[in-house]
Write an enzyme that holds these catalytic residues in place. Structure first.
Site, PDB file in Angstrom:
ATOM      1  N   LYS A 143      21.954  -8.592 -28.226  1.00  0.00           N
ATOM      2  CA  LYS A 143      21.845  -9.670 -27.338  1.00  0.00           C
ATOM      3  C   LYS A 143      22.257 -10.796 -27.685  1.00  0.00           C
ATOM      4  O   LYS A 143      22.127 -10.992 -29.199  1.00  0.00           O
ATOM      5  CB  LYS A 143      20.593  -9.572 -26.404  1.00  0.00           C
ATOM      6  CG  LYS A 143      19.422 -10.065 -27.479  1.00  0.00           C
ATOM      7  CD  LYS A 143      19.009 -11.312 -27.959  1.00  0.00           C
ATOM      8  CE  LYS A 143      17.965 -11.755 -28.647  1.00  0.00           C
ATOM      9  NZ  LYS A 143      17.729 -12.944 -29.285  1.00  0.00           N
ATOM     10  N   PRO A 193      23.992  -6.768 -37.182  1.00  0.00           N
ATOM     11  CA  PRO A 193      23.292  -7.188 -38.447  1.00  0.00           C
ATOM     12  C   PRO A 193      22.017  -7.509 -37.996  1.00  0.00           C
ATOM     13  O   PRO A 193      21.352  -8.014 -36.994  1.00  0.00           O
ATOM     14  CB  PRO A 193      23.969  -8.760 -38.387  1.00  0.00           C
ATOM     15  CG  PRO A 193      25.256  -8.523 -37.834  1.00  0.00           C
ATOM     16  CD  PRO A 193      25.061  -7.411 -36.669  1.00  0.00           C
ATOM     17  N   MET A 194      21.096  -6.944 -39.103  1.00  0.00           N
ATOM     18  CA  MET A 194      19.585  -7.223 -38.997  1.00  0.00           C
ATOM     19  C   MET A 194      19.050  -8.640 -39.442  1.00  0.00           C
ATOM     20  O   MET A 194      19.617  -9.506 -40.014  1.00  0.00           O
ATOM     21  CB  MET A 194      18.858  -6.194 -40.201  1.00  0.00           C
ATOM     22  CG  MET A 194      19.280  -4.604 -39.857  1.00  0.00           C
ATOM     23  SD  MET A 194      18.516  -3.530 -41.081  1.00  0.00           S
ATOM     24  CE  MET A 194      16.884  -4.014 -40.914  1.00  0.00           C
ATOM     25  N   ALA A 225      19.277 -11.170 -37.493  1.00  0.00           N
ATOM     26  CA  ALA A 225      19.943 -12.266 -37.227  1.00  0.00           C
ATOM     27  C   ALA A 225      19.919 -12.874 -36.062  1.00  0.00           C
ATOM     28  O   ALA A 225      20.609 -13.808 -35.599  1.00  0.00           O
ATOM     29  CB  ALA A 225      21.393 -11.511 -37.499  1.00  0.00           C
ATOM     30  N   GLY A 226      18.845 -12.463 -35.101  1.00  0.00           N
ATOM     31  CA  GLY A 226      18.796 -13.025 -33.889  1.00  0.00           C
ATOM     32  C   GLY A 226      19.590 -12.394 -32.758  1.00  0.00           C
ATOM     33  O   GLY A 226      19.546 -12.959 -31.615  1.00  0.00           O
ATOM     34  N   GLY A 258      18.669  -6.318 -32.585  1.00  0.00           N
ATOM     35  CA  GLY A 258      19.260  -5.011 -32.843  1.00  0.00           C
ATOM     36  C   GLY A 258      18.015  -4.084 -32.770  1.00  0.00           C
ATOM     37  O   GLY A 258      18.207  -2.837 -32.399  1.00  0.00           O
ATOM     38  N   GLY A 259      17.032  -4.071 -33.672  1.00  0.00           N
ATOM     39  CA  GLY A 259      15.962  -3.379 -33.646  1.00  0.00           C
ATOM     40  C   GLY A 259      15.275  -3.203 -32.425  1.00  0.00           C
ATOM     41  O   GLY A 259      14.763  -2.010 -32.055  1.00  0.00           O
ATOM     42  N   SER A 260      15.050  -4.137 -31.613  1.00  0.00           N
ATOM     43  CA  SER A 260      14.742  -4.033 -30.025  1.00  0.00           C
ATOM     44  C   SER A 260      15.451  -3.165 -29.345  1.00  0.00           C
ATOM     45  O   SER A 260      14.793  -2.510 -28.582  1.00  0.00           O
ATOM     46  CB  SER A 260      14.474  -5.597 -29.538  1.00  0.00           C
ATOM     47  OG  SER A 260      13.560  -6.395 -30.573  1.00  0.00           O
ATOM     48  N   SER A 261      16.724  -3.377 -29.383  1.00  0.00           N
ATOM     49  CA  SER A 261      17.607  -2.587 -28.604  1.00  0.00           C
ATOM     50  C   SER A 261      17.618  -1.118 -29.041  1.00  0.00           C
ATOM     51  O   SER A 261      17.551  -0.238 -27.959  1.00  0.00           O
ATOM     52  CB  SER A 261      18.705  -3.246 -28.791  1.00  0.00           C
ATOM     53  OG  SER A 261      19.890  -2.421 -27.827  1.00  0.00           O
ATOM     54  N   ASP A 268      11.366  -8.759 -27.317  1.00  0.00           N
ATOM     55  CA  ASP A 268      12.742  -8.789 -26.907  1.00  0.00           C
ATOM     56  C   ASP A 268      12.873  -7.370 -26.320  1.00  0.00           C
ATOM     57  O   ASP A 268      13.913  -7.219 -25.555  1.00  0.00           O
ATOM     58  CB  ASP A 268      13.856  -8.967 -28.084  1.00  0.00           C
ATOM     59  CG  ASP A 268      13.741 -10.264 -28.417  1.00  0.00           C
ATOM     60  OD1 ASP A 268      13.401 -11.229 -27.640  1.00  0.00           O
ATOM     61  OD2 ASP A 268      14.534 -10.491 -29.566  1.00  0.00           O
TER      62      ASP A 268
END
Length: 316
Positions: free
Chosen positions: A14, A96-97, A99-100, A103-106, A138
């Site tokens: 996102k 990218p981790m 980075a805002g 990714g982890g939330s998705s 998120d």
């Protein structure tokens, strides 16, 4: 004999089309107003479920992070379903981790959406959102996709009409931004405490904007004011995006990734040239309709209707 059910998923990133920090709340968290938007950059998650008498969860990923969010998500959703089984997952990171870009939330949201389908259970969206909020603010957004307003800590969501299709780039310079420190620095700049009157004035200002890609020049990310001071390179990247012709250029979340959206596809190549050695990804905005179509295609073998969240064909 137990049947193993598999799915191959894309967990989309996102960006924040706008991000305002209104002030610090009495509970210690900050009151946010933001516009989330899914983009085409994605991790991939292979997941399988086999009914069993007890639950075991195995994750294969190159990061080898203890208590990875996807493992926590799997454990929590299995508990919520009161189901047991063997879960095997393989996560391939491309987002990218830190980075805002969420990714982890998705990745965690992908587990929440897929496991009930594979396990033949039903969990309504409010229940999934409640689990998601416990994993990260998120996560609930990725249960919706498309564009949405996030309020509170960002987890109270209101879907927005899809914005017109647009392409762009995401730049990941590999700079670590301390989010907690960014909040502290920003808090010192906010005028006074978050009174009801001040909050209402800021909310009115936020809501008065028209949220479409033709007006994104009016948008802003409040974190830029403090993060750019600490990391001038990020401000320089934003200037390059604007110089290349971006109709909107902004940091996503608290950074350090930035994005640029372009009406002219040729300008994207100019931007990539100007950005030099910084890691750059070509992206497109992903509408809610397309987001859910991607999910339906990935889970078509296991679903029986077009409702959302997806419903399993294995439901009793």
């Amino acid at each position: 004999m137990s049947t193993t059910r598999h799915a191959h998923l894309r967990a989309l990133a996102k960006i924040n089309l706008d991000l305002r920090v209104l002030g610090k709340r009495p509970d210690g968290f900050h009151e946010l107003r933001t516009i989330f938007q899914t983009i085409s950059l994605a991790d991939t998650l292979e997941i399988s479920f086999t009914p069993a008498r007890k639950t075991t969860i195995e994750l294969t990923d190159v990061l080898n992070i203890a208590d990875n969010l996807v493992v926590r998500a799997a454990r929590m959703v299995m508990d919520a379903m009161r189901a047991t089984g063997r879960i095997e997952m393989r996560l391939t990171k491309r987002i990218p981790m830190g980075a805002g870009l969420g990714g982890g939330s998705s990745d965690a949201a992908a587990v929440l959406l897929a496991l009930p389908v594979l396990a033949g259970r039903v969990l309504p969206l409010p229940k999934l959102s409640h689990i998601g909020e416990q994993l990260g603010s998120d996560v609930p957004f990725f249960l919706l996709g498309g564009a949405a307003t996030g309020i509170g800590r960002g987890s109270e969501l209101f879907p927005l009409p899809d914005v017109p299709a647009q392409s762009g780039v995401v730049v990941a310079p590999g700079i670590h931004v301390n989010t907690a420190q960014a909040y502290r620095d920003l808090s010192r700049r906010l005028s006074g405490s978050l009174t009801t009157e001040l909050q209402q004035n800021k909310i009115f200002s936020f809501q008065s904007l028209t949220w479409d890609t033709g007006r994104l020049a009016e948008a802003r990310n409040d974190f830029e004011a403090v993060v750019f001071e600490q990391h001038p390179k990020l401000a320089a990247i934003k200037r390059r995006l604007v110089r290349a012709g971006a109709s909107a250029a902004m940091m996503s979340g608290s950074g350090s990734a930035l994005y640029g959206l372009f009406r002219d596809r040729n300008a994207i190549f100019r931007a990539i040239e100007l950005l030099g050695e910084d890691t750059t990804y070509r992206i497109s905005l992903v509408s809610r309709k397309r987001y859910r179509a991607l999910w339906r295609r990935a889970m078509s073998e296991h679903t029986r209707s077009n409702v959302w969240p997806l419903q399993s064909r294995y439901n009793p």
